[in-house]
Design a protein around this motif. Structure first.
Motif, PDB file in Angstrom:
ATOM      1  N   VAL A 159      -9.360  -2.213  -9.010  1.00 36.14           N
ATOM      2  CA  VAL A 159      -9.029  -2.684  -7.666  1.00 36.14           C
ATOM      3  C   VAL A 159      -9.515  -4.123  -7.554  1.00 36.14           C
TER       4      VAL A 159
ATOM      5  N   GLY B 266      -3.552  -1.283  -1.784  1.00 41.02           N
ATOM      6  CA  GLY B 266      -4.351  -0.080  -1.935  1.00 41.02           C
ATOM      7  C   GLY B 266      -3.587   1.153  -1.532  1.00 41.02           C
TER       8      GLY B 266
ATOM      9  N   GLY C 273       0.815  -1.197   0.000  1.00 42.26           N
ATOM     10  CA  GLY C 273       0.000   0.000   0.000  1.00 42.26           C
ATOM     11  C   GLY C 273       0.851   1.249   0.000  1.00 42.26           C
TER      12      GLY C 273
ATOM     13  N   TYR D  78      -4.655  -1.879  -8.162  1.00 35.52           N
ATOM     14  CA  TYR D  78      -4.384  -2.516  -6.875  1.00 35.52           C
ATOM     15  C   TYR D  78      -4.793  -3.978  -6.927  1.00 35.52           C
TER      16      TYR D  78
ATOM     17  N   GLY E  64      -8.602  -5.367  -2.915  1.00 30.81           N
ATOM     18  CA  GLY E  64      -7.884  -4.278  -2.258  1.00 30.81           C
ATOM     19  C   GLY E  64      -8.797  -3.085  -2.122  1.00 30.81           C
ATOM     20  N   GLY E  65      -8.214  -1.934  -1.907  1.00 27.61           N
ATOM     21  CA  GLY E  65      -9.049  -0.751  -1.773  1.00 27.61           C
ATOM     22  C   GLY E  65      -8.242   0.521  -1.725  1.00 27.61           C
ATOM     23  N   GLY E  66      -8.967   1.595  -1.825  1.00 30.83           N
ATOM     24  CA  GLY E  66      -8.346   2.903  -1.766  1.00 30.83           C
ATOM     25  C   GLY E  66      -9.368   3.927  -1.304  1.00 30.83           C
TER      26      GLY E  66
ATOM     27  N   PHE F  64     -13.170   1.520  -3.679  1.00 31.66           N
ATOM     28  CA  PHE F  64     -12.471   2.800  -3.743  1.00 31.66           C
ATOM     29  C   PHE F  64     -13.508   3.881  -3.470  1.00 31.66           C
TER      30      PHE F  64
ATOM     31  N   ALA G 113     -14.074  -2.004  -9.128  1.00 33.35           N
ATOM     32  CA  ALA G 113     -13.631  -2.814  -7.990  1.00 33.35           C
ATOM     33  C   ALA G 113     -14.197  -4.220  -8.081  1.00 33.35           C
TER      34      ALA G 113
ATOM     35  N   GLY H 161     -13.360  -5.552  -3.708  1.00 37.40           N
ATOM     36  CA  GLY H 161     -12.606  -4.463  -3.086  1.00 37.40           C
ATOM     37  C   GLY H 161     -13.406  -3.181  -3.234  1.00 37.40           C
TER      38      GLY H 161
END
Length: 90
Positions: free
Chosen positions: A81, A36, A11, A32, A84-86, A58, A53, A56
């Protein structure tokens, strides 16, 4: 002028609060996988989320972002993504 972030099994934290955007919409590409990032932007930026996504996410975690000087400063975040994530923070 935009940029790219790639996170695979990791990350990052990106602080853009002291940055200025070039004229017109600027694009930040993200990718990602099991990772993330957290992206901190100035309060007067408009962030358009175009991230796909798969298991995951965002999201924009800011509360009511709004331009303060009447000039539209737009950051378009697009990419993928997977597991994962953001997030966008103010």
């Amino acid at each position: 002028r935009g940029g790219r972030i790639t996170s695979i099994f990791g990350g990052s934290e990106l602080d853009l609060t002291g940055s200025e955007l070039a004229e017109g919409p600027q694009v930040l590409e993200v990718f990602y996988i099991f990772g993330g990032s957290s992206i901190k932007v100035p309060a007067d930026w408009i962030v358009t989320n175009k991230v796909t996504a798969i298991l995951g996410g965002f999201s924009d975690k800011r509360s009511n972002p709004s331009p303060t000087d009447g000039i539209r400063k737009e950051l378009v975040v697009r990419g993928t993504v997977i597991f994962g994530g953001g997030e966008i923070k103010g």
